[in-house]
Design a protein around this motif. Structure first.
Motif, PDB file in Angstrom:
ATOM      1  N   GLY A 106       0.812  -1.219   0.000  1.00  0.00           N
ATOM      2  CA  GLY A 106       0.000   0.000   0.000  1.00  0.00           C
ATOM      3  C   GLY A 106       0.842   1.265   0.000  1.00  0.00           C
ATOM      4  O   GLY A 106       0.535   2.233  -0.699  1.00  0.00           O
ATOM      5  N   GLY A 107       1.912   1.250   0.786  1.00  0.00           N
ATOM      6  CA  GLY A 107       2.782   2.417   0.837  1.00  0.00           C
ATOM      7  C   GLY A 107       3.468   2.691  -0.478  1.00  0.00           C
ATOM      8  O   GLY A 107       3.556   3.846  -0.925  1.00  0.00           O
ATOM      9  N   ASN A 108       3.950   1.637  -1.130  1.00  0.00           N
ATOM     10  CA  ASN A 108       4.607   1.807  -2.431  1.00  0.00           C
ATOM     11  C   ASN A 108       3.635   2.327  -3.479  1.00  0.00           C
ATOM     12  O   ASN A 108       3.964   3.222  -4.270  1.00  0.00           O
ATOM     13  CB  ASN A 108       5.211   0.472  -2.896  1.00  0.00           C
ATOM     14  N   TRP A 109       2.428   1.743  -3.499  1.00  0.00           N
ATOM     15  CA  TRP A 109       1.423   2.184  -4.476  1.00  0.00           C
ATOM     16  C   TRP A 109       1.057   3.646  -4.252  1.00  0.00           C
ATOM     17  O   TRP A 109       0.982   4.436  -5.200  1.00  0.00           O
ATOM     18  CB  TRP A 109       0.166   1.318  -4.366  1.00  0.00           C
ATOM     19  N   LEU A 110       0.843   4.016  -2.989  1.00  0.00           N
ATOM     20  CA  LEU A 110       0.409   5.383  -2.696  1.00  0.00           C
ATOM     21  C   LEU A 110       1.513   6.389  -3.007  1.00  0.00           C
ATOM     22  O   LEU A 110       1.235   7.482  -3.519  1.00  0.00           O
ATOM     23  CB  LEU A 110      -0.012   5.490  -1.228  1.00  0.00           C
ATOM     24  N   ALA A 111       2.754   6.023  -2.732  1.00  0.00           N
ATOM     25  CA  ALA A 111       3.861   6.938  -3.037  1.00  0.00           C
ATOM     26  C   ALA A 111       3.956   7.178  -4.542  1.00  0.00           C
ATOM     27  O   ALA A 111       4.153   8.315  -4.996  1.00  0.00           O
ATOM     28  CB  ALA A 111       5.174   6.364  -2.502  1.00  0.00           C
ATOM     29  N   ASP A 112       3.805   6.119  -5.329  1.00  0.00           N
ATOM     30  CA  ASP A 112       3.838   6.281  -6.790  1.00  0.00           C
ATOM     31  C   ASP A 112       2.668   7.126  -7.269  1.00  0.00           C
ATOM     32  O   ASP A 112       2.820   7.985  -8.159  1.00  0.00           O
ATOM     33  CB  ASP A 112       3.788   4.905  -7.472  1.00  0.00           C
ATOM     34  N   ALA A 113       1.487   6.887  -6.691  1.00  0.00           N
ATOM     35  CA  ALA A 113       0.305   7.654  -7.083  1.00  0.00           C
ATOM     36  C   ALA A 113       0.467   9.136  -6.757  1.00  0.00           C
ATOM     37  O   ALA A 113       0.048  10.009  -7.528  1.00  0.00           O
ATOM     38  CB  ALA A 113      -0.932   7.089  -6.391  1.00  0.00           C
ATOM     39  N   MET A 114       1.096   9.435  -5.623  1.00  0.00           N
ATOM     40  CA  MET A 114       1.259  10.844  -5.241  1.00  0.00           C
ATOM     41  C   MET A 114       2.312  11.540  -6.100  1.00  0.00           C
ATOM     42  O   MET A 114       2.206  12.737  -6.365  1.00  0.00           O
ATOM     43  CB  MET A 114       1.629  10.944  -3.756  1.00  0.00           C
ATOM     44  N   GLN A 115       3.308  10.795  -6.557  1.00  0.00           N
ATOM     45  CA  GLN A 115       4.265  11.396  -7.490  1.00  0.00           C
ATOM     46  C   GLN A 115       3.552  11.776  -8.780  1.00  0.00           C
ATOM     47  O   GLN A 115       3.760  12.879  -9.324  1.00  0.00           O
ATOM     48  CB  GLN A 115       5.383  10.414  -7.796  1.00  0.00           C
ATOM     49  N   ALA A 116       2.667  10.893  -9.256  1.00  0.00           N
ATOM     50  CA  ALA A 116       1.899  11.194 -10.462  1.00  0.00           C
ATOM     51  C   ALA A 116       0.949  12.367 -10.224  1.00  0.00           C
ATOM     52  O   ALA A 116       0.803  13.252 -11.083  1.00  0.00           O
ATOM     53  CB  ALA A 116       1.117   9.959 -10.904  1.00  0.00           C
TER      54      ALA A 116
END
Length: 254
Positions: A106-116
């Protein structure tokens, strides 16, 4: 305008998604705190317990010197004379590792989503009519990004707690030998409980960050809708409302 349509989509579906994640980590925190309290209760018991030299002859009898009523009530942990590591301790260690995997993903997915999202928000800066809500939009991203990092930290904490518990041979014979000697087991359980408790605290902080976005999503979405409607009608997309969602008041000289 595709950019505004995408922004509206995010403000609708991600807002609802975040409502779940404003409460779900709190439920996890309660479960982790229960783990920690059970571990602390066992450590308290083992710190002072005198190991039994004459355990009960029945293999199904509870180990008087090893069991903690609090740990049994909290997690069902029960040391039996004729068995090895309690099934509940095995389940707890497995649950810690499973939670760690979930938080890491979840943390990895959310970090990538926030960069986008951060990159998309840069394009929104070009729309003057959205200038007054860009602070809100960037605060949402910042909150979620910080929550992502907290989830990643929760994951590594839970893995380490599980590793700590795996270093304790949780069988009656091994525990009695430890209690008759160096008493390392209580210290390891206290340490694991401390780490799990910190992970629980971070779950609460993560939920608080996401909950802080509720009003910000509402204000941002309302403003984008006004701009889209104004553009569709061929009117001026300048906002009739402020960043707080209230109608703007024209200044009157006096």
């Amino acid at each position: 305008m595709p950019l505004l349509e995408a922004a509206l989509n995010l403000s609708r579906f991600h807002k609802e998604h975040e409502r779940f994640y404003a409460s779900s980590p709190l439920e996890t925190a309660l479960r982790l705190q229960r783990h920690a309290r059970a571990l602390q209760a066992l450590a308290d018991r083992w710190t002072a317990a005198v190991p039994s030299e004459h355990p009960a002859p029945s293999p199904h009898a509870g180990a008087e010197d090893l069991n903690s009523e609090a740990a049994t009530a909290l997690e069902g942990v029960l040391f039996l004379e004729g068995e090895g590591r309690p099934a509940e301790m095995t389940a707890m260690i497995g649950a810690l590792r499973a939670d760690a995997d979930a938080f890491a993903a979840g943390g990895n997915w959310l970090a990538d989503a926030m960069q986008a999202s951060w990159n998309v928000a840069a394009a929104l800066l070009e729309i003057d009519a959205l200038a007054d809500v860009m602070g809100e939009r960037h605060r949402i991203i910042a909150n979620d990004w910080l929550a992502a990092h907290e989830q990643s930290l929760i994951a590594v904490l839970l893995v380490r707690a599980a590793d700590m518990l795996d270093r304790v041979e949780l069988t009656p014979a091994a525990l009695r030998a430890d209690l008759a000697g160096a008493r390392v087991a209580p210290g390891r359980l206290y340490a694991a409980a401390e780490v799990v408790s910190r992970a629980a605290d971070l779950c609460c902080e993560s939920a608080e960050l996401v909950h802080d976005n509720e009003r910000r999503w509402r204000v941002t979405r309302g403003r984008i809708e006004e701009v889209v409607q104004a553009m569709a009608s061929g009117g001026d997309p300048a906002s009739p409302r402020g960043a707080d969602g209230e109608p703007r008041r024209e200044e009157v000289g006096g």
